[in-house]
Design an enzyme around this catalytic site. Structure first.
Site, PDB file in Angstrom:
ATOM      1  N   HIS A  59      66.769  12.745  81.052  1.00 53.89           N
ATOM      2  CA  HIS A  59      68.057  12.061  81.032  1.00 53.89           C
ATOM      3  C   HIS A  59      69.157  13.000  80.553  1.00 53.89           C
ATOM      4  O   HIS A  59      69.794  12.793  79.510  1.00 53.89           O
ATOM      5  CB  HIS A  59      67.983  10.814  80.147  1.00 53.89           C
ATOM      6  N   GLU A 147      59.802   4.419  80.883  1.00 55.77           N
ATOM      7  CA  GLU A 147      58.540   4.345  80.147  1.00 55.77           C
ATOM      8  C   GLU A 147      58.064   2.906  80.030  1.00 55.77           C
ATOM      9  O   GLU A 147      56.878   2.612  80.213  1.00 55.77           O
ATOM     10  CB  GLU A 147      58.684   4.946  78.747  1.00 55.77           C
ATOM     11  N   ASN A 244      67.277   7.683  73.654  1.00 54.16           N
ATOM     12  CA  ASN A 244      66.981   8.419  72.427  1.00 54.16           C
ATOM     13  C   ASN A 244      68.245   9.065  71.871  1.00 54.16           C
ATOM     14  O   ASN A 244      68.493   9.062  70.660  1.00 54.16           O
ATOM     15  CB  ASN A 244      65.907   9.472  72.716  1.00 54.16           C
TER      16      ASN A 244
END
Length: 307
Positions: A59, A147, A244
């Site tokens: 990403h 995920e 994240n």
């Protein structure tokens, strides 16, 4: 913090007259899974093979563009379904079982770069889902995340995905619950959901939880807070789609209000650094080191007036 940007002349920033100390966080940058995936892609491309990647390999737009220039073609699942007799790399996030079935049917050679931590989690979910009585499989994660889609796929699409204690309140506490976590979610959130379910489960229903958060990722939160606290200004570098990255950036901002998120050096602003003595440059598990280095060089150019 004591540092405040200096604005004069009707709000225009003063020149950067002091020498900035710019530090790149050694703990930032690609995690093991992303490093492995990119290494596999580079190896295949170096051998002259045509290679597709199912979804963005990471990403981070800048890194994806670098690999595209080397020959990597990113495709979505619709394009994957009609592809025949090609090589396709599966990124670190992992894929559901139907992706492998499609590859087999279409003669596609899979280059599997699923992170070992994610792969182990997928196998554990599949095993527990197969237990007698089919316990509720609950995943603490971001709905729609690559995920998470791979994890839900291990349960024939029946797993319940939640992101908060408020969403946990809708679970059936009279039926067995097995809680897992997306590997990159924060530990604090997972623990709060564990506490909530523990307090509300109704025997004879049972509750078990599995802390499946990657420690290489989880440990970055305390590290990055300490890093952000010791600098006047923090530049957090990450792709705008990185989950994240958003978590880590918010951690920086909580301890240092002079934290700024950028995806490329072009997003840097001169006024952020006026009056500062030190700048910390850090990033997500999807941020390449070379991009943080480019941002450091761009800050130095702003400092010297050569931008």
């Amino acid at each position: 913090m004591a540092y405040e940007p200096v604005l004069r002349n009707g709000g225009k920033t003063e020149p950067l007259t002091q020498m900035l100390n710019i530090e790149i966080d050694n703990n930032s940058g690609f995690c093991f899974g992303v490093t492995t995936a990119i290494g596999k892609a580079e190896e295949e491309l170096a051998d002259g093979h045509r290679l597709y990647c199912l979804g963005d390999i990471v990403h981070n737009g800048s890194e994806c563009e670098r690999l595209r220039a080397l020959g990597l073609t990113t495709i979505d699942h619709d394009a994957f379904k009609v592809l025949r007799n090609e090589k396709v790399l599966l990124r670190a996030h992992g894929e559901p079982p139907e992706t492998y079935a499609t590859a087999l049917a279409n003669g596609i050679e899979i280059i599997d770069a699923t992170c070992p931590v994610v792969l182990q989690l997928q196998r554990r979910i599949k095993r527990i889902y197969s237990e007698p009585g089919h316990p509720q499989i609950v995943i603490y994660g971001k709905p729609g995340h690559a995920e998470v889609l791979g994890l839900v796929g291990q349960t024939d699409g029946t797993a319940i995905v939640i992101e908060s204690v408020e969403e946990a309140a809708a679970l059936d506490f009279t039926h067995d619950i097995r809680l897992f976590s997306q590997t990159t979610k924060p530990l604090e959130g997972f623990r709060s959901i564990v506490d909530y379910i523990t307090a509300h489960i109704q025997p004879p229903a049972t509750f078990r939880f599995y802390d499946t958060i990657c420690r290489q990722v989880a440990n970055r939160l305390p590290n990055i807070r300490a890093f952000a606290a010791r600098h006047d200004v923090v530049i957090f570098v990450c792709g705008l789609k990185s989950s994240n990255g958003r978590v880590l950036y918010e951690a920086c901002r909580q301890v240092n209000p002079h934290s700024y998120l950028v995806d490329t050096p072009a997003a840097l602003r001169r006024e952020w650094f006026v009056g500062a003595g030190s700048v910390g440059v850090c990033g997500a598990t999807s941020t390449p080191k070379w991009l943080m280095e480019d941002c450091k060089e761009a800050i130095q150019a702003l400092e010297s007036g050569t931008e």
